[in-house]
Design a protein around this motif. Structure first.
Motif, PDB file in Angstrom:
ATOM      1  N   UNK A   1      28.582  39.531 103.164  1.00  0.00           N
ATOM      2  CA  UNK A   1      29.205  40.770 102.694  1.00  0.00           C
ATOM      3  C   UNK A   1      29.614  40.620 101.242  1.00  0.00           C
ATOM      4  N   UNK A   2      29.688  41.755 100.595  1.00  0.00           N
ATOM      5  CA  UNK A   2      30.122  41.756  99.189  1.00  0.00           C
ATOM      6  C   UNK A   2      31.586  41.364  99.115  1.00  0.00           C
ATOM      7  N   UNK A   3      31.907  40.384  98.255  1.00  0.00           N
ATOM      8  CA  UNK A   3      33.297  39.955  98.087  1.00  0.00           C
ATOM      9  C   UNK A   3      33.893  40.501  96.790  1.00  0.00           C
ATOM     10  N   UNK A   4      33.105  40.480  95.721  1.00  0.00           N
ATOM     11  CA  UNK A   4      33.623  40.989  94.451  1.00  0.00           C
ATOM     12  C   UNK A   4      32.789  40.467  93.304  1.00  0.00           C
ATOM     13  N   UNK A   5      33.185  40.852  92.103  1.00  0.00           N
ATOM     14  CA  UNK A   5      32.480  40.401  90.899  1.00  0.00           C
ATOM     15  C   UNK A   5      33.304  39.302  90.257  1.00  0.00           C
ATOM     16  N   UNK A   6      32.685  38.191  89.993  1.00  0.00           N
ATOM     17  CA  UNK A   6      33.423  37.122  89.313  1.00  0.00           C
ATOM     18  C   UNK A   6      33.053  37.101  87.837  1.00  0.00           C
TER      19      UNK A   6
ATOM     20  N   UNK B   1      37.363  34.543  90.198  1.00  0.00           N
ATOM     21  CA  UNK B   1      37.569  35.745  91.011  1.00  0.00           C
ATOM     22  C   UNK B   1      38.817  35.522  91.863  1.00  0.00           C
ATOM     23  N   UNK B   2      39.618  36.572  92.030  1.00  0.00           N
ATOM     24  CA  UNK B   2      40.794  36.518  92.891  1.00  0.00           C
ATOM     25  C   UNK B   2      40.637  37.596  93.952  1.00  0.00           C
ATOM     26  N   UNK B   3      40.776  37.208  95.212  1.00  0.00           N
ATOM     27  CA  UNK B   3      40.534  38.145  96.312  1.00  0.00           C
ATOM     28  C   UNK B   3      41.658  38.049  97.342  1.00  0.00           C
ATOM     29  N   UNK B   4      41.714  39.066  98.194  1.00  0.00           N
ATOM     30  CA  UNK B   4      42.718  39.065  99.269  1.00  0.00           C
ATOM     31  C   UNK B   4      42.043  39.217 100.627  1.00  0.00           C
ATOM     32  N   UNK B   5      40.752  38.950 100.674  1.00  0.00           N
ATOM     33  CA  UNK B   5      40.020  39.142 101.931  1.00  0.00           C
ATOM     34  C   UNK B   5      39.713  37.833 102.651  1.00  0.00           C
TER      35      UNK B   5
ATOM     36  N   UNK C   1      46.619  36.323  98.398  1.00  0.00           N
ATOM     37  CA  UNK C   1      45.658  36.238  97.289  1.00  0.00           C
ATOM     38  C   UNK C   1      45.135  34.800  97.114  1.00  0.00           C
ATOM     39  N   UNK C   2      43.828  34.679  96.947  1.00  0.00           N
ATOM     40  CA  UNK C   2      43.187  33.373  96.725  1.00  0.00           C
ATOM     41  C   UNK C   2      42.330  33.461  95.465  1.00  0.00           C
ATOM     42  N   UNK C   3      42.502  32.482  94.590  1.00  0.00           N
ATOM     43  CA  UNK C   3      41.691  32.434  93.361  1.00  0.00           C
ATOM     44  C   UNK C   3      40.606  31.378  93.495  1.00  0.00           C
ATOM     45  N   UNK C   4      39.397  31.763  93.155  1.00  0.00           N
ATOM     46  CA  UNK C   4      38.255  30.845  93.209  1.00  0.00           C
ATOM     47  C   UNK C   4      37.671  30.716  91.808  1.00  0.00           C
ATOM     48  N   UNK C   5      37.430  29.478  91.410  1.00  0.00           N
ATOM     49  CA  UNK C   5      36.809  29.230  90.102  1.00  0.00           C
ATOM     50  C   UNK C   5      35.484  28.515  90.343  1.00  0.00           C
ATOM     51  N   UNK C   6      34.408  29.253  90.165  1.00  0.00           N
ATOM     52  CA  UNK C   6      33.075  28.715  90.447  1.00  0.00           C
ATOM     53  C   UNK C   6      32.455  28.082  89.205  1.00  0.00           C
ATOM     54  N   UNK C   7      31.818  26.948  89.432  1.00  0.00           N
ATOM     55  CA  UNK C   7      31.028  26.309  88.383  1.00  0.00           C
ATOM     56  C   UNK C   7      29.657  26.009  88.954  1.00  0.00           C
ATOM     57  N   UNK C   8      28.630  26.426  88.262  1.00  0.00           N
ATOM     58  CA  UNK C   8      27.267  26.128  88.684  1.00  0.00           C
ATOM     59  C   UNK C   8      26.815  24.794  88.110  1.00  0.00           C
TER      60      UNK C   8
ATOM     61  N   UNK D   1      27.936  38.923  90.936  1.00  0.00           N
ATOM     62  CA  UNK D   1      28.522  39.416  92.184  1.00  0.00           C
ATOM     63  C   UNK D   1      28.519  38.291  93.215  1.00  0.00           C
ATOM     64  N   UNK D   2      29.583  38.263  94.020  1.00  0.00           N
ATOM     65  CA  UNK D   2      29.771  37.178  94.977  1.00  0.00           C
ATOM     66  C   UNK D   2      29.796  37.750  96.400  1.00  0.00           C
ATOM     67  N   UNK D   3      29.166  37.027  97.305  1.00  0.00           N
ATOM     68  CA  UNK D   3      29.104  37.454  98.713  1.00  0.00           C
ATOM     69  C   UNK D   3      29.696  36.349  99.587  1.00  0.00           C
ATOM     70  N   UNK D   4      30.094  36.723 100.785  1.00  0.00           N
ATOM     71  CA  UNK D   4      30.707  35.722 101.652  1.00  0.00           C
ATOM     72  C   UNK D   4      30.475  36.074 103.116  1.00  0.00           C
ATOM     73  N   UNK D   5      30.669  35.070 103.949  1.00  0.00           N
ATOM     74  CA  UNK D   5      30.736  35.264 105.390  1.00  0.00           C
ATOM     75  C   UNK D   5      31.494  34.076 105.965  1.00  0.00           C
ATOM     76  N   UNK D   6      32.009  34.268 107.171  1.00  0.00           N
ATOM     77  CA  UNK D   6      32.710  33.156 107.798  1.00  0.00           C
ATOM     78  C   UNK D   6      31.675  32.137 108.270  1.00  0.00           C
TER      79      UNK D   6
END
Lengths: 245, 244
Positions: free
Chosen positions: A189-194, A199-203, A154-161, A176-181
């Motif tokens: 790709x869709x990562x999740x809703x922050x 947001x905390x993800x396992x991908x 699990x990785x937690x991300x805290x975004x600030x604009x 909604x948050x998207x990601x790619x390598x």
């Protein structure tokens, strides 16, 4: 007069011979979750299930269309990389007794126009509407089977604009948050809703670097982050988005 | 003004200096008392065994003290002061079109020593001691001045939320200053002045936001840094002394 005396006394008392202005370098942090019920619209080419048709446009109609806004609070429904987030005005938010609904129509040159119904209900704050566009004269095929997402630590991300033009304002995005390598040039790709920037993800795999993408107000904002820990504060330059706050 | 500010900004130096001066002052007072008693010099002078009730008002609010002359040159006073203050729109934060209400509340009990160093100048006193501030708070509340436009959506100001900044200096604070005019009245009543400063403990500061501003608690650390040197509480005070 009394007020002036009180102010002077206050300054004398509270200034306390300090050297730095109390409000120096303080930012005003603003949340964007004004539209609390949202639908992520993802438009893709039915042929590959990934890329969005070029020059696709979206219109909103139906009973509650007047209450539907893009997530930045504007009435401009511009698809960016085939993606847009919409939702009802807070005053028209769904309740247990009343839903909010609209129809979305997506058109793109060379593709059949597609219409979908979107219904917002009180028990579902986020939803994803996938719209698969079929080329004119083409046949509807079964959507490609997507591979199951790998599960990592699990990785937690805290975004600030942040905005270069408004250094006194920061945004805590709820979107909604998207990601790619990084370096793959693959579609995001869709990562999740922050929620409020978190947001905390396992991908996300440790040791890899990822590009993260937000789509807000018809613009794409990205940031790159190496993942080798379990918690990150990520600053995203949101261009001139802060001028709206 | 620049030099004053530049001087004040050297706070670590001031902190050390003030502590040393305060300790030296207390040591001198103690030594003086011991010396007088050790030599069994008859106790006489302007302050000896005198008692007074003092009502005061000034930058630390209003208060009362009981004064007692413990020897020819030294008097002690035990008292309490309090001040509630508030002002509207005294503070602005860049980027936040807002109305503000700022308030402060200070109350203390204190024990101070008045030391009259010059026999031919009874009207000049060195004053030192300490106070315990039961209450030493500053509050700043800010809220949007008007309705908030989010794109094409209008959010009422009341729904946008507000910001509350709180600062707390509660604790023990040394005091150093000087006094003008005699500590005790010759007859029934006199007036004298105090000019000095308390040195408060480093404050605790935090920000609490509501509504769309709930994320501003992240700014608490910056506010704490901004206020860490706000420790001098100046005292400019007028005392009305009634002989007991």
């Amino acid at each position: 007069m009394m007020s002036k005396i009180q102010k002077l006394l206050f300054v004398a008392l509270i200034a306390l011979a300090g050297c730095k202005k109390p409000t120096d370098n303080l930012k005003v942090v603003v949340d964007t979750d004004i539209i609390k019920y949202t639908a992520l619209i993802q438009v893709t080419d039915a042929a590959n299930g990934v890329s969005a048709p070029a020059n696709a446009t979206l219109t909103v109609s139906g009973a509650d269309a007047n209450d539907i806004y893009e997530i930045s609070g504007k009435k401009q429904f511009k698809l960016t990389n085939g993606i847009i987030t919409i939702g009802p005005d807070p005053d028209a938010a769904p309740t247990a007794d009343k839903t909010a609904s609209c129809n979305i129509q997506i058109s793109a040159p060379g593709y059949n126009t597609t219409t979908k119904s979107v219904t917002f209900t009180a028990d579902q704050k986020q939803q994803i509407i996938n719209v698969s566009m079929v080329k004119t004269g083409g046949t509807v095929t079964a959507p490609p089977v997507s591979k199951p997402q790998p599960v990592y630590e699990s990785v937690s991300l805290n975004f600030t604009g942040t905005c270069a033009s408004r250094k006194d304002v920061e945004i805590r995005p709820s979107m909604y948050l998207f990601y790619r390598e990084t370096g793959t040039n693959a579609a995001y790709q869709y990562l999740g809703y922050m929620e409020k920037g978190s947001i905390t993800v396992t991908t996300l795999q440790k040791g890899k670097t990822y590009d993260f993408q937000l789509i807000y107000g018809g613009k794409s904002y990205t940031q790159t982050q190496l993942i080798d820990e379990t918690n990150y504060d990520v600053k995203v330059d949101m261009g001139d988005a802060c001028k709206d706050f | 003004m620049f030099f004053v500010k530049a001087f004040l900004c050297r706070l670590p130096l001031i902190e050390i200096l003030m502590k040393k001066v305060f300790l030296v002052f207390l040591a001198l007072v103690v030594l003086f008392i011991k010396d007088v008693r050790a030599q069994e010099i008859p106790m006489y002078g302007p302050d000896l065994n005198q008692k007074s009730l003092r009502i005061n008002m000034g930058s630390q609010g209003v208060g009362a003290e009981f004064g007692y002359g413990i020897n020819a040159k030294t008097a002690l006073r035990l008292g309490a002061n309090f001040i509630p203050l508030s002002a509207n729109n005294a503070v602005n934060v860049s980027g936040f079109n807002s109305t503000s209400r700022v308030s402060a509340s200070f109350s203390n009990v204190h024990l101070l020593a008045d030391f009259t160093p010059f026999a031919n100048a009874h009207g000049f006193r060195l004053v030192g001691g300490a106070a315990y501030f039961m209450n030493a708070n500053g509050n700043l509340q800010m809220q949007p001045k008007s309705d908030y436009s989010y794109g094409d959506i209008v959010v009422p100001a009341a729904d946008a939320g507000n910001l509350n900044m709180r600062v707390n200096w509660k604790g023990v604070a040394p005091y150093l200053g000087f006094g003008l005019l005699k500590a005790f009245p010759n007859h029934a009543f006199n007036i004298n002045f105090d000019l000095g400063s308390y040195y408060l403990r480093r404050p605790d500061a935090n920000i609490v936001g509501t509504g769309l501003l709930a994320g501003n608690s992240s700014q608490s650390a910056q506010l704490q840094r901004n206020l860490k040197d706000y420790r001098f509480l100046p005292v400019l005070q007028l005392n009305f002394n009634f002989k007991l």
